[in-house]
Every structure is written in structure tokens, then in C-alpha cells.
Design a protein around this motif. Structure first.
Motif, mmCIF file in Angstrom:
data_model
loop_
_atom_site.group_PDB
_atom_site.id
_atom_site.type_symbol
_atom_site.label_atom_id
_atom_site.label_comp_id
_atom_site.label_asym_id
_atom_site.label_seq_id
_atom_site.Cartn_x
_atom_site.Cartn_y
_atom_site.Cartn_z
ATOM 1 N N ILE A 102 -48.145 43.286 -29.249
ATOM 2 C CA ILE A 102 -47.168 43.224 -28.167
ATOM 3 C C ILE A 102 -46.829 41.769 -27.865
ATOM 4 O O ILE A 102 -47.720 40.945 -27.711
ATOM 5 N N LYS A 103 -45.522 41.489 -27.780
ATOM 6 C CA LYS A 103 -45.091 40.143 -27.404
ATOM 7 C C LYS A 103 -45.008 40.067 -25.893
ATOM 8 O O LYS A 103 -44.190 40.720 -25.264
ATOM 9 N N VAL A 104 -45.852 39.267 -25.303
ATOM 10 C CA VAL A 104 -45.952 39.172 -23.854
ATOM 11 C C VAL A 104 -44.777 38.389 -23.279
ATOM 12 O O VAL A 104 -44.371 38.618 -22.143
ATOM 13 N N GLY A 105 -44.186 37.498 -24.039
ATOM 14 C CA GLY A 105 -43.121 36.641 -23.544
ATOM 15 C C GLY A 105 -41.940 37.408 -22.991
ATOM 16 O O GLY A 105 -41.394 37.066 -21.943
ATOM 17 N N SER A 106 -41.527 38.472 -23.664
ATOM 18 C CA SER A 106 -40.378 39.232 -23.189
ATOM 19 C C SER A 106 -40.709 40.000 -21.919
ATOM 20 O O SER A 106 -39.849 40.175 -21.053
ATOM 21 N N PHE A 107 -41.935 40.466 -21.774
ATOM 22 C CA PHE A 107 -42.335 41.148 -20.548
ATOM 23 C C PHE A 107 -42.512 40.159 -19.401
ATOM 24 O O PHE A 107 -42.128 40.430 -18.272
ATOM 25 N N ALA A 108 -43.098 39.009 -19.702
ATOM 26 C CA ALA A 108 -43.382 38.024 -18.666
ATOM 27 C C ALA A 108 -42.105 37.487 -18.043
ATOM 28 O O ALA A 108 -42.005 37.363 -16.824
ATOM 29 N N LYS A 109 -41.118 37.182 -18.879
ATOM 30 C CA LYS A 109 -39.883 36.638 -18.312
ATOM 31 C C LYS A 109 -39.167 37.694 -17.486
ATOM 32 O O LYS A 109 -38.540 37.378 -16.475
ATOM 33 N N ALA A 110 -39.252 38.963 -17.861
ATOM 34 C CA ALA A 110 -38.622 40.029 -17.082
ATOM 35 C C ALA A 110 -39.325 40.208 -15.735
ATOM 36 O O ALA A 110 -38.669 40.398 -14.711
ATOM 37 N N ILE A 111 -40.627 40.138 -15.733
ATOM 38 C CA ILE A 111 -41.380 40.300 -14.483
ATOM 39 C C ILE A 111 -41.121 39.132 -13.538
ATOM 40 O O ILE A 111 -40.920 39.321 -12.337
ATOM 41 N N VAL A 112 -41.080 37.916 -14.075
ATOM 42 C CA VAL A 112 -40.826 36.746 -13.232
ATOM 43 C C VAL A 112 -39.411 36.792 -12.656
ATOM 44 O O VAL A 112 -39.199 36.502 -11.483
ATOM 45 N N SER A 113 -38.434 37.172 -13.468
ATOM 46 C CA SER A 113 -37.060 37.234 -12.958
ATOM 47 C C SER A 113 -36.907 38.349 -11.925
ATOM 48 O O SER A 113 -36.174 38.197 -10.952
ATOM 49 N N ALA A 114 -37.598 39.469 -12.120
ATOM 50 C CA ALA A 114 -37.540 40.557 -11.141
ATOM 51 C C ALA A 114 -38.184 40.136 -9.824
ATOM 52 O O ALA A 114 -37.657 40.441 -8.750
ATOM 53 N N ALA A 115 -39.285 39.417 -9.905
ATOM 54 C CA ALA A 115 -39.933 38.933 -8.686
ATOM 55 C C ALA A 115 -39.047 37.927 -7.956
ATOM 56 O O ALA A 115 -38.943 37.954 -6.722
ATOM 57 N N ALA A 116 -38.380 37.068 -8.711
ATOM 58 C CA ALA A 116 -37.492 36.083 -8.090
ATOM 59 C C ALA A 116 -36.294 36.764 -7.434
ATOM 60 O O ALA A 116 -35.915 36.414 -6.308
ATOM 61 N N ALA A 117 -35.706 37.729 -8.115
ATOM 62 C CA ALA A 117 -34.551 38.439 -7.550
ATOM 63 C C ALA A 117 -34.955 39.242 -6.322
ATOM 64 O O ALA A 117 -34.230 39.269 -5.317
ATOM 65 N N GLY A 118 -36.098 39.902 -6.386
ATOM 66 C CA GLY A 118 -36.570 40.671 -5.243
ATOM 67 C C GLY A 118 -36.891 39.797 -4.046
ATOM 68 O O GLY A 118 -36.552 40.127 -2.909
ATOM 69 N N THR A 119 -37.525 38.660 -4.309
ATOM 70 C CA THR A 119 -37.862 37.743 -3.222
ATOM 71 C C THR A 119 -36.612 37.154 -2.585
ATOM 72 O O THR A 119 -36.513 37.050 -1.361
ATOM 73 N N ALA A 120 -35.644 36.780 -3.411
ATOM 74 C CA ALA A 120 -34.409 36.198 -2.881
ATOM 75 C C ALA A 120 -33.632 37.211 -2.048
ATOM 76 O O ALA A 120 -33.157 36.890 -0.948
ATOM 77 N N SER A 121 -33.506 38.432 -2.532
ATOM 78 C CA SER A 121 -32.761 39.431 -1.770
ATOM 79 C C SER A 121 -33.528 39.856 -0.518
ATOM 80 O O SER A 121 -32.924 40.159 0.510
#
Length: 64
Positions: free
Chosen positions: A2-21
Motif C-alpha cells: 500500500i502506498k501511504v502517500g496518496s492516503f496521507a495527502k487525502a487525509i491531510v487535505s480533508a482535515a484542512a478543509a474541515g477545519t477551515a469550514s
């Protein structure tokens, strides 16, 4: 493997979008149902879009 990079960037961007909204929704110190829907859609949208976009290929390093 499993490539963690694609999951990690999605989780970080989701956390950033959720926090901002969520920060915008907390402007009046009250979160209503419509604002929770906006937070959820921001998180899901960021997860989906970021997961679909591939990582950039690494450039080759030339020895100098």
C-alpha cells in the motif's frame, strides 16, 4: 504494498478543509445543521479530489 502517500495527502487535505469550514461556521459561535452539512461536504470533497489526483513524479537528480 500500500502506498501511504496518496492516503496521507487525502487525509491531510480533508482535515484542512474541515477545519477551515468549521472555523467559518463558528463565526457566530453557533453551528446549525446547514453548517454541519457544509463541513461534511468540504471533508468529503477534499478526500475525493485529493485521492484521485496523482502525486507528481520525482525528477531525476543529476550529479554535478
Amino acid at each position: 504494498m500500500i502506498k501511504v502517500g496518496s492516503f496521507a495527502k487525502a487525509i491531510v487535505s480533508a482535515a484542512a478543509a474541515g477545519t477551515a469550514s468549521l472555523a467559518v461556521a463558528m463565526g457566530d459561535s453557533v453551528i446549525e445543521t446547514g453548517e454541519w452539512v457544509t463541513v461534511a461536504l468540504a471533508v468529503l470533497g477534499a478526500l475525493g479530489v485529493t485521492y484521485v489526483v496523482p502525486n507528481a513524479a520525482q525528477s531525476e537528480r543529476r550529479p554535478y
